[in-house]
Design an enzyme around this catalytic site. Sequence first.
Site, PDB file in Angstrom:
ATOM      1  N   LYS A  80      27.354   6.776 -39.327  1.00 18.55           N
ATOM      2  CA  LYS A  80      26.427   7.489 -38.432  1.00 18.55           C
ATOM      3  C   LYS A  80      25.953   8.799 -39.091  1.00 18.55           C
ATOM      4  O   LYS A  80      24.758   9.079 -39.121  1.00 18.55           O
ATOM      5  CB  LYS A  80      27.096   7.774 -37.072  1.00 18.55           C
ATOM      6  CG  LYS A  80      27.460   6.483 -36.322  1.00 18.55           C
ATOM      7  CD  LYS A  80      27.989   6.748 -34.931  1.00 18.55           C
ATOM      8  CE  LYS A  80      29.448   7.133 -34.886  1.00 18.55           C
ATOM      9  NZ  LYS A  80      30.405   6.073 -35.241  1.00 18.55           N
ATOM     10  N   THR A  81      26.891   9.556 -39.646  1.00 21.12           N
ATOM     11  CA  THR A  81      26.506  10.805 -40.316  1.00 21.12           C
ATOM     12  C   THR A  81      25.670  10.489 -41.554  1.00 21.12           C
ATOM     13  O   THR A  81      24.685  11.170 -41.851  1.00 21.12           O
ATOM     14  CB  THR A  81      27.767  11.593 -40.750  1.00 21.12           C
ATOM     15  OG1 THR A  81      28.688  11.609 -39.666  1.00 21.12           O
ATOM     16  CG2 THR A  81      27.426  13.001 -41.167  1.00 21.12           C
ATOM     17  N   ASP A 125      27.942  15.486 -33.797  1.00 19.50           N
ATOM     18  CA  ASP A 125      28.912  14.391 -33.791  1.00 19.50           C
ATOM     19  C   ASP A 125      29.751  14.473 -32.510  1.00 19.50           C
ATOM     20  O   ASP A 125      29.861  15.544 -31.911  1.00 19.50           O
ATOM     21  CB  ASP A 125      29.802  14.537 -35.037  1.00 19.50           C
ATOM     22  CG  ASP A 125      30.444  13.218 -35.416  1.00 19.50           C
ATOM     23  OD1 ASP A 125      30.115  12.184 -34.809  1.00 19.50           O
ATOM     24  OD2 ASP A 125      31.282  13.220 -36.339  1.00 19.50           O
ATOM     25  N   THR A 174      31.365   7.710 -30.509  1.00 16.54           N
ATOM     26  CA  THR A 174      32.107   6.454 -30.510  1.00 16.54           C
ATOM     27  C   THR A 174      32.134   5.899 -29.090  1.00 16.54           C
ATOM     28  O   THR A 174      32.593   4.792 -28.867  1.00 16.54           O
ATOM     29  CB  THR A 174      33.560   6.697 -30.982  1.00 16.54           C
ATOM     30  OG1 THR A 174      34.074   7.802 -30.247  1.00 16.54           O
ATOM     31  CG2 THR A 174      33.623   7.000 -32.464  1.00 16.54           C
ATOM     32  N   ARG A 233      33.761   3.225 -44.618  1.00 12.53           N
ATOM     33  CA  ARG A 233      34.620   4.386 -44.922  1.00 12.53           C
ATOM     34  C   ARG A 233      35.985   3.909 -45.412  1.00 12.53           C
ATOM     35  O   ARG A 233      36.560   4.461 -46.348  1.00 12.53           O
ATOM     36  CB  ARG A 233      34.794   5.270 -43.681  1.00 12.53           C
ATOM     37  CG  ARG A 233      35.658   6.492 -43.953  1.00 12.53           C
ATOM     38  CD  ARG A 233      35.928   7.280 -42.699  1.00 12.53           C
ATOM     39  NE  ARG A 233      34.731   7.933 -42.232  1.00 12.53           N
ATOM     40  CZ  ARG A 233      34.568   8.374 -40.975  1.00 12.53           C
ATOM     41  NH1 ARG A 233      35.532   8.210 -40.079  1.00 12.53           N
ATOM     42  NH2 ARG A 233      33.451   8.970 -40.614  1.00 12.53           N
TER      43      ARG A 233
END
Length: 355
Positions: A80-81, A125, A174, A233
């Site tokens: 997302k980032t 975030d 999330t 990740r």
Amino acid sequence: MAIISDDEGIRKREKKNPIIKPENIEYDNTFENSIRPKDFDSYIGQSSLKETLKITLEAAKKRGKPLDHLLFYGPPGLGKTTIAGVIAAQMGVEIRITSAPALERPRDIIGILMSLKGGEILFIDEIHRLNKVAEEILYPAMEDFTLDMTTGKSQTAKTLRVPLPKFTLIGATTKAGELSSPLRDRFGMIHRLEFYTIEELTKVVHRTAKILEVEVTEGGAKAIAMRSRGTPRIANRLVKRVSDFAIVKYDGVIDENVANESLDILKIDKYGLDTTDRALLNLIIEKYDGGPVGVETIAAALSEDVRTIEDVCEPYLLQAGFLQRTPRGRKVSPEGYRHLGIKMPSLQTSLFGDE
Ligand code: ADE
């Protein structure tokens, strides 16, 4: 209503919250940030999101207007980032990255909003954790690019309407369900990020290995991808861990054997479950007859935070089909029993049924 401008204040706040240039998104120099893709071509996966974004970005550029506010949701580690950084780079604007827990006091969010420049991106975030006051400051900021501030007390109170530059808010969460509907409604586009396929993760592994200058075979890349829980990740972290083994214990090349042996030593099983995931499934089976059991009970028994269980462990266990969520709590599925090599108790027909 008075219009105020506060250049000095903005300068001071900029010192506190430096703007991050998209090409310098590795602002904290962590490994993860140093390998983030900076354009759509090197961003692997999420193809439908990329296609939509390319069109949206081009339309915004043609209109000469900032992008609509965007909300990305999905489990952690899916990029997302990273995609927010790609968007900023493609739009040629700067991005300021923060997270809702850092915006505790009204002045935190006001300071950031007032220091933004036209077209810039504000990335928040964990936006579901924004407090009510911060949320209410955001509504007019998102909708009309204004900041409504009250000064003074009761009878002498004045409302100041401060114009803000047109910016784009990118929110990430999330837990989209925990966002209030007024906040959710102010996003022009809401998109869920999906878990990655083995093929996509294999490409991520190759890309990261190339950046780290480690050699990886197709079999080695696939073996790592298969244990990465659908999450780039995790794939990136495993490449790093396995490359340590490859250098120290083998000839430096990550092939299928090296990958599998290293990941076995790291106790990451062939579905990517780690010790905590297996402990969670074992706990439900051994102590609660396979469930259902509440998440708070699970977290307490494992000495873990409820949020870690819900946000980190569960999404993949649910997606992989090892765990089921029921109104009365979590249950281990027949696949979960099978994966742990534990025989599922045969279903007994109770007079009262299953529930
Ligand atoms: N690293 C993290 N996410 C990635 C992605 N989607 N593509 C390439 N590298 C990544």
